[in-house]
Structure formats: C-alpha cells, structure tokens
Write an enzyme that holds these catalytic residues in place. Structure first.
Site, PDB file in Angstrom:
ATOM      1  N   GLY A 236       0.714  -1.257   0.086  1.00 45.80           N
ATOM      2  CA  GLY A 236      -0.190   0.091   0.068  1.00 45.80           C
ATOM      3  C   GLY A 236       0.902   1.127   0.041  1.00 45.80           C
ATOM      4  CB  SER A 237      -0.020   4.704   0.727  1.00 43.20           C
ATOM      5  OG  SER A 237      -0.409   4.801   2.173  1.00 43.20           O
ATOM      6  CB  VAL A 240      -1.020   3.026   5.083  1.00 48.87           C
ATOM      7  CG1 VAL A 240      -1.613   1.979   5.894  1.00 48.87           C
ATOM      8  CG2 VAL A 240      -2.076   3.988   4.829  1.00 48.87           C
ATOM      9  N   GLY A 241       2.215   2.445   5.303  1.00 52.12           N
ATOM     10  CA  GLY A 241       3.364   1.465   5.619  1.00 52.12           C
ATOM     11  C   GLY A 241       4.086   1.859   6.817  1.00 52.12           C
ATOM     12  CD  GLU A 258       5.030  -3.211  -3.814  1.00 45.69           C
ATOM     13  OE1 GLU A 258       4.899  -1.972  -3.651  1.00 45.69           O
ATOM     14  OE2 GLU A 258       4.345  -3.860  -4.579  1.00 45.69           O
ATOM     15  CB  CYS A 292       3.347   0.286  -6.436  1.00 50.76           C
ATOM     16  SG  CYS A 292       3.685  -1.339  -7.030  1.00 50.76           S
TER      17      CYS A 292
END
Length: 490
Positions: A236-237, A240-241, A258, A292
C-alpha cells in the site's frame, strides 16, 4: 424496490459468515457513486476467531509435504483461470474499483500464473546438513521452517495479483494467514480465498476478513499485537506503511512492506524514441497511473527530449479519462476517490506555481476523473517530483551527462522499479547498476517485474523485505551431539 447487490461474507475457519454483530459496510464504484455491494464488517471478535483458527490449522498444515501443497496450488490456479472465475473476477474489478478493461483482464489473469510460479518453490524448502566446525561428531541440520500465523494486508489497485502475492508464498512455506483486504475491493479478496478452499486448502489455513474503513486502524493494531501473529506483510502507500511498521515495531515483529513508487525512465540520446514513448505511456497511464510501478519521471537527454515529448503528447492526446460505464470514448477510468483526484490536482497546480510547464492537461478534476497530464521542467524539491502522484501524469526532466541522469534518477526516497533506454546495452547496464532501484528494465516498461524475484523496495518510501521463501520462513538449526563428549565442569 431497492436493487439487490452482492454481499461479501467473511471466511473464517473455512466457513463463510457475517460479522459477529452482523454489521456491514457499503461498496460504491468510483465517479458514479453507484452502490455495487455490501460486505461484512469484521469485529474484534471476528479478528480473534480468524487468528485462532489459523493457529489451529497451521500446526497440521506445516506437517504436510510440499508436493501436497503444490497440488493444491495448481488446482487453485486451474480454478482461477477457468472462464466462470475469470468472469467473476473481472466483474468484481469493474464494479468495485472501475478498472478499465485492459487492467481488469490483466489483474484477473495474473493470479493463476503467479500461483503456478509459487508452486515451483518445492526445491527452496530444502535444508542443509553439515558437520560441526567446533567439535567432531556433532551433526548440524539447518531447515527453513514456517513462522506460524501471518497477517497479510492487500490493496485495491491490483486486488487479484497483489492478494496472491500477499498469501501464496507464506502459505506454501507452511504458514497460516489472516488476510485483510481493502474495503474498496472486498469481493476480489473473497474470490481468491474461496478459490483456494475449493482447491482443497484445509480450513483455517487462509482466513479472509473485510473491515470497515472507520474500524481499520484499531483492528489492524489489535491484530498485529496479538501474540499468535508472528509476521506482517503489507502492500500500500508509504504513509500507511509507516503506521504498520510502527505498530509491528512495538512488538518487535518483522514486516515485508511493498509501498509506493516513483519510477524513473532514463532515455539516452541513442534510444529508440518510438518504442520508449509507447512503453512510457503504457506504464504511466495503465489503471490511470494507480500502480506502484507506474512511470512517474521521464529523465531524457537534452538532445532528444523535445522529440520524445512530442511523440508522447501525440499518443496521450488520444486518451481520454471518463466514466467507463457510460462514456464509450473513455480509455482511462476514474481515480479511486474524489479525495485522491483533489490531491493530485493540488500537486499539479503546485508544480505550475513552482515553475514547471504544463504541456497537456487542464489542472482540474470532475469528481474522481482527472485527464492525462504532461508536465516538463520538473525538478527535485517539487511535490510532483518527490511524492507519488498515483494518477495519469507524466513529468519530464532533462540531463546533459550520464552522471547527471543517474543523479536525477536517484533523487528520490522511492526505490521500486525503473527503466533505461539506449541502443548501447552495455552502457544501459552500467547505468542500471548505479541507479538504486529494486528492478531495472533495459529497453522496457517500468511496469514489469518477475514474480519469482519478489519485487520490493530497497528501503525508504518503497518499503523493504521481499516476497520470497527467506522472508516467510525461519532458519532453524538443530545439532545432534554424539555420546561421550567431554564437559568442562562435569
């Protein structure tokens, strides 16, 4: 009378069920806002049930032979590649996240091929036996062993492919998984899980929960903190990661993350500009740039930059974004939300105010629809250079020397994919080794990686770790001692 829409249940311990309190959330397609489904909104109790079911199942699943796991995987691949399942997955992608046909087909095709690749991991689960280097007679056995119960968090922008990546290698390594999919695409995550169960995966090995957006922060934190959860993988982003990584760090639990990308394409003066242009447009605008691996920065030699831009502009001018369900002339779909479109337009306007030139595009959005934009004279320090845009945007910068091109490519906190275009393949390879990206495509698009390689970032905003056997197993050592060895104190 209200139109009925599909309901997506939870799958816990092999059983499809509503949430413990029967709470649901609604799923709307972007742009039109049409209600296309409802999904069970998991509660804290549902999350605990899923973790505990996974823990029970993992004990016996780890004891299965890898060839048994392979056979289940191959059957799951056959199910997912069948015409009825392909239709179900494409319908889910079209309705839930408004994918354009090409991206919907691709995301529905990749799962079966990924699974077949992962089914070939049997040989990687072998161990080692060697004599001790310290004392004679001691036999050392080293084996890759399953970690236990894992949390896998998959995104909406390629829910078929990225759900498989989140769960396949962990399960094949003997782990059990609690899958939390995106609230934007619950049906696709459910379909992948259901296919594995129809292929014979024992109940509890893979549990699928959907969570309402308002409940996600607290429930994800609770799941990560659960003592039975040994590992977390998240796609994800980068925003948020970082939150997921911090939650995992509180409990010293390892992660594979990732995250975002800001893929550069370096185009040298001897490159095939027509081929490069086609690859750039394809990689930049597939799924309206919501990938991504999207090409986000084109770094072109000064001598050919204007010619390359002209070719790209000619292609992009014929591509219109719109509501794919009502506008037959639209080639690109909407962004996943109006908020995402608003953010993107803000970044585009900031670029213009910072001195960049808008070559194509109106710096506007119609709800979640943003038309393709081409921006040149972009530099490090601008938001459009530094932040992942996640939209239909191609930006251009120029260079005079190879060293300058390398410096510009590396002027980013992202490190996922990239590409280099040159007729001189040896020079392209030399550049590829100097730009810091997990994957470099020479004379190819940035949207390309090999599933067996476990694409991941090299730290920073693209994350870290790999989707491979090493990251989803523990290397355990057993030493068998002979009789009669001597001890210092006895």
């Amino acid at each position: 009378m209200a139109t009925s829409v599909p309901f997506t249940p939870l799958i816990i311990d092999g059983q499809e069920r509503p949430s413990a309190n029967s709470k649901t959330f609604e799923v709307y397609t972007p742009q039109s806002g049409q209600l296309v489904g409802t999904a069970a909104a998991a509660t804290s109790q549902d999350c605990r049930d899923a973790i505990e079911a996974a823990a029970r199942a993992q004990k016996s699943w780890e004891k299965t032979r890898p060839v048994e796991r392979r056979d289940i995987f191959l059957k799951a691949a056959d199910i997912l590649s069948s015409e009825p399942w392909m239709k179900l997955m494409q319908e889910a992608n079209t309705q839930e996240v408004a994918f354009a046909p090409a991206w919907s087909v691709l995301d529905s095709t990749i799962p079966s091929s990924y699974i077949r690749v992962q089914a070939g991991l049997v040989d990687q689960l072998k161990g080692q036996v060697y004599p001790s280097v310290h004392l004679p007679g001691i036999q050392v056995h080293v084996q890759p062993r399953a970690k236990g119960v894992l949390l896998a968090i998959a995104p909406w922008n390629a829910p078929g492919a990225l759900t498989i990546r989140a769960i396949a290698i962990p399960i094949f390594c003997g782990n059990a998984v609690v899958l939390k999919g995106s609230e934007l695409s619950p049906r696709m995550h459910y379909l992948i899980t259901k296919a594995f169960h129809e292929a014979g995966l024992p109940k509890g090995v893979l549990n699928c929960i959907s969570v309402a957006q308002s409940d996600t922060p607290s429930l994800v934190s609770e799941i990560i903190a659960h003592p039975l959860i040994r590992h977390v993988n998240f796609t994800g982003s980068d925003r948020v990661g970082r939150i997921v990584a911090m939650e995992a760090a509180k409990h010293l639990k390892p992660c594979v993350l990732e995250l975002g990308g800001k893929a550069p394409t370096v185009v040298l003066q001897d490159a095939d500009l027509n081929e490069a242009a086609k690859a750039i447009v394809d990689s930049a605008l597939l799924n309206s740039g919501q990938v991504c691996m999207s090409t986000e920065r084109v770094i072109a030699h000064k001598s050919i930059a204007e010619k390359l831009i002209a070719i790209i502009r000619n292609i992009v001018s014929g591509l219109k974004a719109g509501d794919l369900t009502t506008d037959p002339s639209a080639k690109l779909g909407p962004l996943f939300s109006t908020a995402s479109a608003d953010r993107l337009v803000g970044i585009l306007k900031d670029a213009k105010e910072s001195g960049a030139e808008v070559i194509l595009g109106d710096l506007a959005n119609n709800k979640s629809i943003v038309q393709p934009h081409l921006i040149k004279d972009v530099k490090p320090g601008m938001k459009i250079w530094d932040e992942e845009s996640f939209g239909p945007v191609i930006v251009f910068a120029t260079f005079a020397t190879v060293d300058e091109a390398i410096e510009l490519a590396n002027a980013s906190s992202f490190s996922l994919t990239s590409s280099v275009w040159s007729a001189d393949v040896m020079l392209a390879q030399e550049i590829a080794y100097q730009i810091r990206y997990s994957a470099v495509n020479i004379n190819g698009p940035t949207i390309h990686s090999e599933p067996s390689d476990g694409l991941i970032g090299l730290s920073g905003s693209s994350g870290y770790g790999r989707f491979d056997v090493a990251n989803f197993t523990d290397k355990r050592t057993m030493m068998i001692h002979p009789k009669g060895r001597t001890y210092a104190l006895a």
